[in-house]
Design a protein around this motif. Sequence first.
Motif, PDB file in Angstrom:
ATOM      1  N   LEU A 219      -4.221   3.052  -0.883  1.00 43.35           N
ATOM      2  CA  LEU A 219      -4.978   1.818  -0.684  1.00 43.35           C
ATOM      3  C   LEU A 219      -6.479   2.065  -0.856  1.00 43.35           C
ATOM      4  O   LEU A 219      -7.189   1.232  -1.437  1.00 43.35           O
ATOM      5  CB  LEU A 219      -4.675   1.219   0.688  1.00 43.35           C
TER       6      LEU A 219
ATOM      7  N   TYR B 225      -5.010   4.509   7.190  1.00 41.56           N
ATOM      8  CA  TYR B 225      -4.303   3.762   6.151  1.00 41.56           C
ATOM      9  C   TYR B 225      -3.954   4.704   4.999  1.00 41.56           C
ATOM     10  O   TYR B 225      -4.535   5.790   4.877  1.00 41.56           O
ATOM     11  CB  TYR B 225      -5.138   2.569   5.672  1.00 41.56           C
TER      12      TYR B 225
ATOM     13  N   SER C  36       0.314  -5.373   8.946  1.00 40.91           N
ATOM     14  CA  SER C  36       0.475  -3.946   9.202  1.00 40.91           C
ATOM     15  C   SER C  36       1.775  -3.675   9.944  1.00 40.91           C
ATOM     16  O   SER C  36       2.336  -4.550  10.594  1.00 40.91           O
ATOM     17  CB  SER C  36      -0.710  -3.415  10.005  1.00 40.91           C
TER      18      SER C  36
ATOM     19  N   THR D 177       0.155  -2.894   4.878  1.00 44.30           N
ATOM     20  CA  THR D 177      -0.148  -1.482   5.064  1.00 44.30           C
ATOM     21  C   THR D 177       0.565  -0.866   6.257  1.00 44.30           C
ATOM     22  O   THR D 177       0.724  -1.497   7.299  1.00 44.30           O
ATOM     23  CB  THR D 177      -1.665  -1.247   5.186  1.00 44.30           C
TER      24      THR D 177
ATOM     25  N   GLU E 236       0.623   2.701   8.778  1.00 41.13           N
ATOM     26  CA  GLU E 236      -0.379   3.564   9.387  1.00 41.13           C
ATOM     27  C   GLU E 236       0.143   4.991   9.319  1.00 41.13           C
ATOM     28  O   GLU E 236       1.239   5.286   9.792  1.00 41.13           O
ATOM     29  CB  GLU E 236      -0.615   3.168  10.839  1.00 41.13           C
TER      30      GLU E 236
ATOM     31  N   ALA F  75      -3.183  -7.290   2.200  1.00 46.90           N
ATOM     32  CA  ALA F  75      -2.723  -5.904   2.093  1.00 46.90           C
ATOM     33  C   ALA F  75      -1.609  -5.692   3.109  1.00 46.90           C
ATOM     34  O   ALA F  75      -1.780  -5.976   4.304  1.00 46.90           O
ATOM     35  CB  ALA F  75      -3.861  -4.929   2.347  1.00 46.90           C
TER      36      ALA F  75
ATOM     37  N   ALA G 166       0.786  -1.235   0.000  1.00 48.41           N
ATOM     38  CA  ALA G 166       0.000   0.000   0.000  1.00 48.41           C
ATOM     39  C   ALA G 166       0.819   1.287   0.000  1.00 48.41           C
ATOM     40  O   ALA G 166       0.416   2.265  -0.626  1.00 48.41           O
ATOM     41  CB  ALA G 166      -0.949   0.011   1.194  1.00 48.41           C
ATOM     42  N   SER G 167       1.914   1.329   0.696  1.00 45.08           N
ATOM     43  CA  SER G 167       2.646   2.592   0.825  1.00 45.08           C
ATOM     44  C   SER G 167       3.296   2.992  -0.496  1.00 45.08           C
ATOM     45  O   SER G 167       3.857   2.147  -1.203  1.00 45.08           O
ATOM     46  CB  SER G 167       3.737   2.480   1.897  1.00 45.08           C
TER      47      SER G 167
END
Length: 186
Positions: A87, A83, A107, A76, A78, A74, A12-13
């Motif tokens: 994403l 999030y 996460s 991810t 924070e 996912a 995601a990042s």
Amino acid sequence: MDNPLRLEVIVASVRPERFAPVVADWFLRTVRTSPEFDTGVIDLSETPLPVDLTDNPAVEAYRARLAAADAFVAITSEYNHGYPASLKTAFDTAKREWRAKPIGFVSYGGLSGGLRAVEQLRQVVAEIHMVSIRETVSFHQAKKRFDSAGDTQDGAAIDAADRLISQLAWWARTLRTARAVDPYPG
């Protein structure tokens, strides 16, 4: 396995100095030891999804890839108790392709280990008719949990990854069979 489950791992990042590749590479090494999955990676930093949610050939290819998948994970971070926007765009870019498919979360972050982001994501994936896997892998103070080779000795995370992978495989098999026998009505 004759007909492995197709798993797409979504990174995601998209930040230039992101820590995501370390966490993603570790998880990919872990899940790729499971013969039940044929695993691919959708790195959102390399996937050009327009924030205005318009269609283009890249979006169509992305949706086709999601449609072919049986399960998702996912990875991810924070950011500010939430999030990454990338994403949310990834989820909003598709619709039916997500339905009746399981998703797990890995996460990472500071003191919360990304768990606040995961709790918000559970609401999003429920709305798009996905099944959220209960087990979550979380790395608190993530940069301290990995060595220079990208390995971790975090026993809780290692155990959680094993449980997540087992649960994800069960849901993916079960839902793939269900979708084939009785297409999801959503």
